[in-house]
Write a protein that holds these residues in place. Structure first.
Motif, PDB file in Angstrom:
ATOM      1  N   TYR A 146      86.162-139.796  44.959  1.00  0.00           N
ATOM      2  CA  TYR A 146      84.797-138.737  44.943  1.00  0.00           C
ATOM      3  C   TYR A 146      84.902-137.804  44.256  1.00  0.00           C
ATOM      4  O   TYR A 146      83.959-137.160  43.507  1.00  0.00           O
ATOM      5  N   THR A 147      86.030-137.130  44.177  1.00  0.00           N
ATOM      6  CA  THR A 147      86.076-135.584  43.686  1.00  0.00           C
ATOM      7  C   THR A 147      86.477-135.902  42.175  1.00  0.00           C
ATOM      8  O   THR A 147      86.025-135.155  41.398  1.00  0.00           O
ATOM      9  N   LEU A 148      87.358-136.810  41.835  1.00  0.00           N
ATOM     10  CA  LEU A 148      87.809-136.971  40.553  1.00  0.00           C
ATOM     11  C   LEU A 148      86.579-137.256  39.626  1.00  0.00           C
ATOM     12  O   LEU A 148      86.578-137.010  38.439  1.00  0.00           O
ATOM     13  N   ARG A 149      85.487-137.876  40.180  1.00  0.00           N
ATOM     14  CA  ARG A 149      84.609-138.611  39.388  1.00  0.00           C
ATOM     15  C   ARG A 149      83.302-137.907  39.566  1.00  0.00           C
ATOM     16  O   ARG A 149      82.307-138.228  38.834  1.00  0.00           O
ATOM     17  N   ASN A 150      83.184-136.835  40.264  1.00  0.00           N
ATOM     18  CA  ASN A 150      82.202-136.006  40.524  1.00  0.00           C
ATOM     19  C   ASN A 150      82.309-134.514  40.062  1.00  0.00           C
ATOM     20  O   ASN A 150      82.977-133.635  40.746  1.00  0.00           O
ATOM     21  N   GLU A 151      81.576-134.151  38.819  1.00  0.00           N
ATOM     22  CA  GLU A 151      81.794-132.763  38.425  1.00  0.00           C
ATOM     23  C   GLU A 151      81.408-131.767  39.398  1.00  0.00           C
ATOM     24  O   GLU A 151      81.907-130.582  39.536  1.00  0.00           O
ATOM     25  N   LYS A 152      80.123-131.876  40.100  1.00  0.00           N
ATOM     26  CA  LYS A 152      80.012-131.084  40.947  1.00  0.00           C
ATOM     27  C   LYS A 152      80.653-130.621  42.138  1.00  0.00           C
ATOM     28  O   LYS A 152      80.541-129.467  42.304  1.00  0.00           O
ATOM     29  N   VAL A 153      81.102-131.631  42.631  1.00  0.00           N
ATOM     30  CA  VAL A 153      82.082-131.294  43.822  1.00  0.00           C
ATOM     31  C   VAL A 153      83.235-130.688  43.171  1.00  0.00           C
ATOM     32  O   VAL A 153      83.692-129.671  43.979  1.00  0.00           O
ATOM     33  N   LYS A 154      83.904-130.968  42.028  1.00  0.00           N
ATOM     34  CA  LYS A 154      84.937-130.208  41.522  1.00  0.00           C
ATOM     35  C   LYS A 154      84.858-128.873  41.085  1.00  0.00           C
ATOM     36  O   LYS A 154      85.451-127.944  41.302  1.00  0.00           O
ATOM     37  N   LYS A 155      83.520-128.771  40.691  1.00  0.00           N
ATOM     38  CA  LYS A 155      83.219-127.012  40.057  1.00  0.00           C
ATOM     39  C   LYS A 155      83.031-126.425  41.623  1.00  0.00           C
ATOM     40  O   LYS A 155      83.285-125.070  41.557  1.00  0.00           O
ATOM     41  N   ALA A 156      82.321-127.114  42.663  1.00  0.00           N
ATOM     42  CA  ALA A 156      82.297-126.429  44.001  1.00  0.00           C
ATOM     43  C   ALA A 156      83.507-126.088  44.548  1.00  0.00           C
ATOM     44  O   ALA A 156      83.737-125.066  45.187  1.00  0.00           O
ATOM     45  N   MET A 157      84.459-126.901  44.465  1.00  0.00           N
ATOM     46  CA  MET A 157      85.955-126.721  45.012  1.00  0.00           C
ATOM     47  C   MET A 157      86.494-125.566  44.250  1.00  0.00           C
ATOM     48  O   MET A 157      87.349-124.735  44.779  1.00  0.00           O
ATOM     49  N   LYS A 158      86.279-125.474  42.927  1.00  0.00           N
ATOM     50  CA  LYS A 158      87.041-124.219  42.108  1.00  0.00           C
ATOM     51  C   LYS A 158      86.180-123.001  42.494  1.00  0.00           C
ATOM     52  O   LYS A 158      86.969-121.760  42.837  1.00  0.00           O
ATOM     53  N   LYS A 159      85.145-123.115  42.943  1.00  0.00           N
ATOM     54  CA  LYS A 159      84.405-121.864  43.435  1.00  0.00           C
ATOM     55  C   LYS A 159      84.810-121.487  44.892  1.00  0.00           C
ATOM     56  O   LYS A 159      85.105-120.258  45.097  1.00  0.00           O
ATOM     57  N   LEU A 160      85.009-122.627  45.562  1.00  0.00           N
ATOM     58  CA  LEU A 160      85.654-122.284  46.916  1.00  0.00           C
ATOM     59  C   LEU A 160      87.024-121.656  46.864  1.00  0.00           C
ATOM     60  O   LEU A 160      87.372-120.842  47.534  1.00  0.00           O
ATOM     61  N   GLY A 161      87.797-122.191  45.681  1.00  0.00           N
ATOM     62  CA  GLY A 161      89.238-121.677  45.676  1.00  0.00           C
ATOM     63  C   GLY A 161      89.121-120.165  45.349  1.00  0.00           C
ATOM     64  O   GLY A 161      89.770-119.192  45.555  1.00  0.00           O
ATOM     65  N   GLY A 162      88.063-119.860  44.212  1.00  0.00           N
ATOM     66  CA  GLY A 162      87.848-118.533  44.000  1.00  0.00           C
ATOM     67  C   GLY A 162      87.418-117.563  44.858  1.00  0.00           C
ATOM     68  O   GLY A 162      87.779-116.274  45.030  1.00  0.00           O
ATOM     69  N   ARG A 163      86.709-118.145  45.846  1.00  0.00           N
ATOM     70  CA  ARG A 163      86.000-117.159  46.940  1.00  0.00           C
ATOM     71  C   ARG A 163      87.527-116.910  47.900  1.00  0.00           C
ATOM     72  O   ARG A 163      87.683-115.735  48.499  1.00  0.00           O
ATOM     73  N   LYS A 164      88.375-118.022  48.077  1.00  0.00           N
ATOM     74  CA  LYS A 164      89.703-117.510  48.835  1.00  0.00           C
ATOM     75  C   LYS A 164      90.601-116.469  48.061  1.00  0.00           C
ATOM     76  O   LYS A 164      90.884-115.790  48.872  1.00  0.00           O
ATOM     77  N   VAL A 165      90.528-116.616  46.981  1.00  0.00           N
ATOM     78  CA  VAL A 165      91.560-115.712  46.216  1.00  0.00           C
ATOM     79  C   VAL A 165      90.860-114.132  46.142  1.00  0.00           C
ATOM     80  O   VAL A 165      91.286-113.274  46.759  1.00  0.00           O
ATOM     81  N   PHE A 166      89.459-114.270  46.363  1.00  0.00           N
ATOM     82  CA  PHE A 166      88.771-112.991  46.349  1.00  0.00           C
ATOM     83  C   PHE A 166      88.689-112.347  47.598  1.00  0.00           C
ATOM     84  O   PHE A 166      89.281-111.021  47.634  1.00  0.00           O
ATOM     85  N   PHE A 167      88.713-113.081  48.863  1.00  0.00           N
ATOM     86  CA  PHE A 167      88.924-112.513  50.017  1.00  0.00           C
ATOM     87  C   PHE A 167      90.383-112.102  50.221  1.00  0.00           C
ATOM     88  O   PHE A 167      90.832-111.162  51.268  1.00  0.00           O
ATOM     89  N   GLN A 168      91.493-112.829  49.908  1.00  0.00           N
ATOM     90  CA  GLN A 168      92.713-112.622  49.922  1.00  0.00           C
ATOM     91  C   GLN A 168      93.055-111.120  49.275  1.00  0.00           C
ATOM     92  O   GLN A 168      93.773-110.294  49.790  1.00  0.00           O
ATOM     93  N   GLU A 169      92.424-110.927  48.221  1.00  0.00           N
ATOM     94  CA  GLU A 169      92.631-109.694  47.415  1.00  0.00           C
ATOM     95  C   GLU A 169      92.003-108.436  48.381  1.00  0.00           C
ATOM     96  O   GLU A 169      92.530-107.479  48.308  1.00  0.00           O
ATOM     97  N   MET A 170      90.715-108.889  49.013  1.00  0.00           N
ATOM     98  CA  MET A 170      89.962-107.600  49.560  1.00  0.00           C
ATOM     99  C   MET A 170      90.962-107.180  50.858  1.00  0.00           C
ATOM    100  O   MET A 170      90.780-106.160  51.168  1.00  0.00           O
TER     101      MET A 170
END
Length: 313
Positions: free
Chosen positions: A288-312
């Motif tokens: 489902y993730t490899l064939r779904n661009e929306k899910v992949k983009k959402a996961m990248k955004k989720l990863g970006g949020r995790k990095v942001f909170f770690q830096e905070m």
């Protein structure tokens, strides 16, 4: 579980996938890796869909529920199997065995019905796009999901209750790596004809009925897609269905082979069982993730949020 001769079966022995100690270690490592990836992959999908508001639509709501079912199916079967691979004692108590039969068929039955629901969702989206938001409203989606769980619950009872009525007086070795109604009935001391027929009808109606509905849904979908004039439109429509079709094939293929036949045992049965208990729940997040661009983009955004909170912090 007591009989005229005084014998009593209080536990069963799960034979497992192999009696070779070296192979048992190999199976242990493979199943452990797949189980950990199943849990992490499916939970990642659940969290991603929950966090990203752009994924708050029926299709992703159903995908989230499928991930929960996959985690449940694997967790019912795999942990006990892993313990048996590294343990001298491969026993399971009678009540625990019946509980495993119930919960496995409860969750597997719910997943069967849920795949039908996902096919219906794609049918409405592609064949009746103008009425999609009206038909698949929040209340309808909730009722449909609840109905799959209720159907699975009924199926679980239909498989486990007959097993409790069978007399077991030995031997007590189940030729499988988890408790299931069919290999359990083989150990009964009396005729199991009625139990086997009930099992085949119960599983057969659910499995074959679900597969037929999915097949009919996609027959209409394909017919509608082929009428789309633009190549881009056809490709987009097919891409939204390709992931679900792959999951359906991986899921229903082994189930039909195991449950839609007379009670005859083949050497490959245990290997086939690994697919719908372990391999399919492990592969679903990747499919489902490899064939779904929306899910992949959402996961990248989720990863970006995790990095942001770690830096905070």
């Amino acid at each position: 579980m007591e009989f005229k001769n005084g014998t009593r079966v209080t536990e069963f022995i799960l034979v497992g996938l192999s009696s070779d100690p070296d192979l048992q270690i190999v199976y242990f490592v493979l199943l452990l890796m797949m189980y950990l990836l199943t849990i992490s992959g499916n939970l990642l999908i659940v969290v991603t869909i929950y966090v990203d508001s752009q994924l708050h639509s029926p299709m992703y709501y159903f995908l989230c529920n499928l991930s929960v079912l996959d985690v449940g199916v694997s967790s019912v079967v795999v942990p006990k199997s892993l313990v048996n691979f590294v343990s001298q004692s491969k026993t399971i108590a009678f009540n625990d065995c019946i509980a495993q039969v119930f919960f496995f068929h409860f969750l597997e039955g719910a997943e069967c019905l849920h795949l039908v629901l996902m096919a219906y969702d794609r049918y409405v989206a592609i064949c009746h796009p103008l009425h999609y938001t009206t038909i698949m409203n929040s209340r309808a989606c909730l009722l449909l999901v609840v109905s799959t769980w209720v159907g699975g619950f009924i199926h679980g009872f239909g498989q486990s209750i007959p097993a409790t009525q069978l007399p077991f007086c030995g031997p007590n070795e189940i030729n499988q790596f988890f408790c299931d109604a069919r290999p359990l009935s083989v150990l009964a001391c009396s005729s199991t004809f009625i139990s086997e027929i009930t099992d085949m009808i119960n599983s057969g109606i659910l499995t074959l009925g679900s597969f037929v509905v999915v097949f009919i849904s996609y027959a209409y979908i394909i017919s509608t897609v082929l009428k789309i004039r633009s190549t881009e439109g056809r490709q987009k429509a097919f891409s939204t269905c390709a992931s679900h079709l792959m999951v359906v094939a991986l899921f229903f293929g082994p189930l039909v082979f195991i449950y839609m036949r007379p009670p005859v045992t083949f050497k490959c049965d245990k290997l086939v069982s690994v697919f719908y208990t372990t391999v399919t729940p492990w592969l679903n997040p990747f499919i489902y993730t490899l064939r779904n661009e929306k899910v992949k983009k959402a996961m990248k955004k989720l990863g970006g949020r995790k990095v942001f909170f770690q830096e905070m912090h």
